[in-house]
Design a protein around this motif. Structure first.
Motif, mmCIF file in Angstrom:
data_model
loop_
_atom_site.group_PDB
_atom_site.id
_atom_site.type_symbol
_atom_site.label_atom_id
_atom_site.label_comp_id
_atom_site.label_asym_id
_atom_site.label_seq_id
_atom_site.Cartn_x
_atom_site.Cartn_y
_atom_site.Cartn_z
ATOM 1 N N PRO A 100 55.651 74.809 67.817
ATOM 2 C CA PRO A 100 55.611 73.411 68.258
ATOM 3 C C PRO A 100 54.304 73.064 68.975
ATOM 4 O O PRO A 100 53.771 71.960 68.812
ATOM 5 N N GLU A 101 53.785 74.014 69.734
ATOM 6 C CA GLU A 101 52.538 73.768 70.448
ATOM 7 C C GLU A 101 51.367 73.631 69.483
ATOM 8 O O GLU A 101 50.498 72.764 69.647
ATOM 9 N N GLN A 102 51.357 74.481 68.463
ATOM 10 C CA GLN A 102 50.295 74.398 67.460
ATOM 11 C C GLN A 102 50.366 73.079 66.691
ATOM 12 O O GLN A 102 49.336 72.472 66.394
ATOM 13 N N THR A 103 51.576 72.649 66.373
ATOM 14 C CA THR A 103 51.752 71.393 65.644
ATOM 15 C C THR A 103 51.191 70.218 66.429
ATOM 16 O O THR A 103 50.448 69.385 65.885
ATOM 17 N N LYS A 104 51.518 70.162 67.702
ATOM 18 C CA LYS A 104 51.019 69.060 68.542
ATOM 19 C C LYS A 104 49.500 69.090 68.644
ATOM 20 O O LYS A 104 48.829 68.055 68.538
ATOM 21 N N ALA A 105 48.950 70.297 68.815
ATOM 22 C CA ALA A 105 47.498 70.422 68.922
ATOM 23 C C ALA A 105 46.813 70.044 67.612
ATOM 24 O O ALA A 105 45.776 69.368 67.613
ATOM 25 N N LEU A 106 47.392 70.464 66.487
ATOM 26 C CA LEU A 106 46.823 70.140 65.183
ATOM 27 C C LEU A 106 46.785 68.638 64.945
ATOM 28 O O LEU A 106 45.793 68.095 64.451
ATOM 29 N N GLN A 107 47.882 67.962 65.281
ATOM 30 C CA GLN A 107 47.940 66.521 65.060
ATOM 31 C C GLN A 107 46.863 65.797 65.852
ATOM 32 O O GLN A 107 46.191 64.893 65.332
ATOM 33 N N GLY A 108 46.682 66.202 67.103
ATOM 34 C CA GLY A 108 45.647 65.582 67.919
ATOM 35 C C GLY A 108 44.247 65.886 67.420
ATOM 36 O O GLY A 108 43.381 65.009 67.366
ATOM 37 N N GLU A 109 44.025 67.150 67.041
ATOM 38 C CA GLU A 109 42.701 67.557 66.559
ATOM 39 C C GLU A 109 42.339 66.849 65.259
ATOM 40 O O GLU A 109 41.217 66.380 65.083
ATOM 41 N N ARG A 110 43.303 66.767 64.343
ATOM 42 C CA ARG A 110 43.023 66.129 63.052
ATOM 43 C C ARG A 110 42.767 64.638 63.210
ATOM 44 O O ARG A 110 41.887 64.085 62.555
ATOM 45 N N ALA A 111 43.518 63.996 64.090
ATOM 46 C CA ALA A 111 43.282 62.568 64.340
ATOM 47 C C ALA A 111 41.886 62.355 64.919
ATOM 48 O O ALA A 111 41.156 61.441 64.507
ATOM 49 N N ARG A 112 41.506 63.221 65.857
ATOM 50 C CA ARG A 112 40.180 63.089 66.478
ATOM 51 C C ARG A 112 39.075 63.248 65.446
ATOM 52 O O ARG A 112 38.101 62.477 65.419
ATOM 53 N N LYS A 113 39.217 64.226 64.558
ATOM 54 C CA LYS A 113 38.186 64.462 63.547
ATOM 55 C C LYS A 113 38.137 63.341 62.519
ATOM 56 O O LYS A 113 37.053 62.931 62.083
ATOM 57 N N LEU A 114 39.320 62.838 62.118
ATOM 58 C CA LEU A 114 39.341 61.730 61.159
ATOM 59 C C LEU A 114 38.676 60.485 61.748
ATOM 60 O O LEU A 114 37.960 59.758 61.061
ATOM 61 N N VAL A 115 38.923 60.242 63.036
ATOM 62 C CA VAL A 115 38.286 59.108 63.708
ATOM 63 C C VAL A 115 36.768 59.288 63.717
ATOM 64 O O VAL A 115 36.005 58.363 63.401
ATOM 65 N N ALA A 116 36.315 60.497 64.071
ATOM 66 C CA ALA A 116 34.870 60.757 64.143
ATOM 67 C C ALA A 116 34.209 60.603 62.774
ATOM 68 O O ALA A 116 33.146 59.985 62.649
ATOM 69 N N VAL A 117 34.847 61.138 61.732
ATOM 70 C CA VAL A 117 34.290 61.044 60.377
ATOM 71 C C VAL A 117 34.229 59.591 59.923
ATOM 72 O O VAL A 117 33.234 59.147 59.337
ATOM 73 N N ARG A 118 35.300 58.841 60.205
ATOM 74 C CA ARG A 118 35.301 57.439 59.780
ATOM 75 C C ARG A 118 34.191 56.660 60.474
ATOM 76 O O ARG A 118 33.510 55.846 59.834
ATOM 77 N N ARG A 119 33.996 56.889 61.756
ATOM 78 C CA ARG A 119 32.941 56.170 62.475
ATOM 79 C C ARG A 119 31.565 56.483 61.866
ATOM 80 O O ARG A 119 30.703 55.612 61.774
ATOM 81 N N ILE A 120 31.382 57.728 61.457
ATOM 82 C CA ILE A 120 30.106 58.115 60.846
ATOM 83 C C ILE A 120 29.947 57.460 59.483
ATOM 84 O O ILE A 120 28.884 56.902 59.149
ATOM 85 N N LEU A 121 31.022 57.487 58.666
ATOM 86 C CA LEU A 121 30.941 56.898 57.331
ATOM 87 C C LEU A 121 30.695 55.398 57.396
ATOM 88 O O LEU A 121 30.081 54.818 56.503
ATOM 89 N N GLU A 122 31.182 54.771 58.471
ATOM 90 C CA GLU A 122 30.963 53.329 58.639
ATOM 91 C C GLU A 122 29.611 53.017 59.298
ATOM 92 O O GLU A 122 29.291 51.854 59.532
ATOM 93 N N GLY A 123 28.853 54.082 59.603
ATOM 94 C CA GLY A 123 27.526 53.871 60.197
ATOM 95 C C GLY A 123 27.568 53.472 61.648
ATOM 96 O O GLY A 123 26.648 52.848 62.151
ATOM 97 N N ARG A 124 28.646 53.850 62.341
ATOM 98 C CA ARG A 124 28.780 53.455 63.763
ATOM 99 C C ARG A 124 28.451 54.597 64.705
ATOM 100 O O ARG A 124 28.615 54.454 65.919
ATOM 101 N N GLU A 125 28.026 55.726 64.185
ATOM 102 C CA GLU A 125 27.639 56.874 65.016
ATOM 103 C C GLU A 125 26.263 57.375 64.580
ATOM 104 O O GLU A 125 25.918 57.282 63.405
#
Length: 309
Positions: A284-309
Motif C-alpha cells: 500500500p505504501e508503494q502504491t501511494k508513492a507511485l501514484q504521487g511520483e507518476r502524477a508529478r512526472k506527468l505534470v513536469a513532462v506536460r509543462r515541458i511539452l507545452e513550452g512552459r518550462e
C-alpha cells in the motif's frame, strides 16, 4: 452552448473528469449508485485539483465551475446539456443507463460515452435520437492528459461531433476527431498493439519486465512524447522503415487471443496495483508513492511539452 454536465458513473476516471470540466468553468453533477464510490471520488477530487494547480490551469475569467455529487440519477441529469456515461465496459450495463437517461432528457441533450473502445454505433442502438450520441474518450489520468478522442457512430449528427469538439477546445484541451468508428478507436489500438508485443517478448523470455519498461520508456516512449509516429517515420526515413518492416513485420506477435501469462495472472486474481500484485508486486505504501511520483512526472513532462518550462 454546453454549461451543465452530468457524469454517470465515477469509477477511476470520473473524479478527474469532473475536476477538469469544473476548472473549465462548467457546472458538473457527478452520479454513482455506490455510496463508497462517491466518498472515494470526493477525496480524489481534491487531489486532482491540486494537480491542476501544479499544471497552472486557471479557470476562465467567468470563474471556476462547481462539482456536486449525488446518488440520484434523476437529480444528476436534470437540466444537463451533456450527459457523459462512464460506467463499466459492458454493453448491457451501458444500455441500461441509456434507457434510464432516455426518459429524463430532451432530444437536444447530447449523450457521450467514455467507453475505451466499444464502437459507438453499437451503443447508440440503445437510445432514441442516436444522432445526439457521440464517443468522448478521455485518457487516464483525465485531469492530466489533455487529449480526448471524439468518435461518431453511424447515426451521430455532424453537429453533435462539432459541439463536443468545440467544447473540448473551449476549456483548453485537445480534441482528436476519429473519422471511422473502429473498436478501440485510435489511442487504444496503438497502445494495445504495443502491449501485445511487450507481453509476448516477456513471455518468450526475450527480456525481463523491468528491462522492457526501461527500453520502452527511455527509447521509443521518450521520442514519441516529442515526435509522433508519422513524423518519426519521416525523421528515420521511409526507406529505412520499408527495409526493416520487410522482414520484421513477419516476426512480430499477431496473436488474436489473450497471452497465457496474462490469463494465468488474472485467473489468480493478480490484477496489478488494485490487487497488490500483477507484473510486479506493490505494498500500500508503494502504491501511494507511485501514484504521487507518476502524477508529478506527468505534470513536469506536460509543462515541458507545452513550452512552459
Amino acid at each position: 452552448m454546453i454549461r451543465n454536465i452530468a457524469i454517470i458513473g465515477l469509477g477511476t476516471m470520473g473524479p478527474g473528469m469532473a475536476a477538469r470540466l469544473a476548472r473549465g468553468g462548467l457546472q458538473v453533477v457527478a452520479y454513482d449508485v455506490a455510496p463508497a464510490a462517491i466518498e472515494r471520488a470526493r477525496s480524489m477530487l481534491s487531489v486532482a485539483e491540486t494537480v491542476l494547480d501544479a499544471l497552472g490551469i486557471a479557470p476562465p475569467s467567468a470563474g471556476v465551475g462547481t462539482v456536486r455529487f449525488t446518488d440520484d440519477i434523476g437529480d444528476a441529469i436534470s437540466g444537463a446539456d451533456l450527459v457523459i456515461e462512464n460506467v463499466p465496459e459492458n454493453i448491457s450495463v451501458k444500455a441500461d443507463v441509456y434507457r434510464t437517461v432516455d426518459g429524463l432528457i430532451g432530444p437536444d441533450t447530447i449523450v457521450a460515452s467514455d467507453t475505451s473502445g466499444i464502437p459507438i454505433t453499437k451503443l447508440q442502438a440503445h437510445i432514441s435520437h442516436p444522432e445526439r450520441m457521440v464517443g468522448m474518450h478521455w485518457s487516464n489520468p483525465p485531469h492530466i492528459i489533455p487529449m480526448i478522442e471524439v468518435i461518431a457512430g453511424e447515426k451521430t449528427a455532424p453537429q453533435t461531433v462539432a459541439t463536443i469538439r468545440d467544447l473540448i477546445r473551449s476549456i483548453g484541451l485537445l480534441p482528436v476527431v476519429v473519422k471511422k468508428d473502429v473498436p478501440g478507436f485510435v489511442e487504444n489500438r496503438v497502445l494495445y498493439a504495443l502491449l501485445r508485443e511487450a507481453v509476448d517478448l516477456v513471455e518468450r523470455g526475450v527480456i525481463d519486465p523491468e528491462d522492457l519498461d526501461t527500453c520502452v520508456s527511455w527509447g521509443i516512449g521518450y521520442k514519441i512524447a516529442v515526435i509522433g509516429p508519422m513524423a518519426l517515420l519521416d525523421m528515420a526515413g521511409l526507406d529505412i522503415y520499408k527495409s526493416v518492416s520487410s522482414f520484421l513485420n513477419a516476426d512480430l506477435s499477431n496473436r488474436g487471443d489473450v497471452a497465457p501469462m496474462v490469463l494465468e495472472k488474472t485467473n489468480a486474481s493478480k490484477f496489478g496495483i488494485k490487487s497488490g500484485e500483477g507484473m510486479f508486486s506493490y505494498t500500500p505504501e508503494q502504491t501511494k508513492a507511485l501514484q504521487g511520483e507518476r502524477a508529478r512526472k506527468l505534470v513536469a513532462v506536460r509543462r515541458i511539452l507545452e513550452g512552459r518550462e
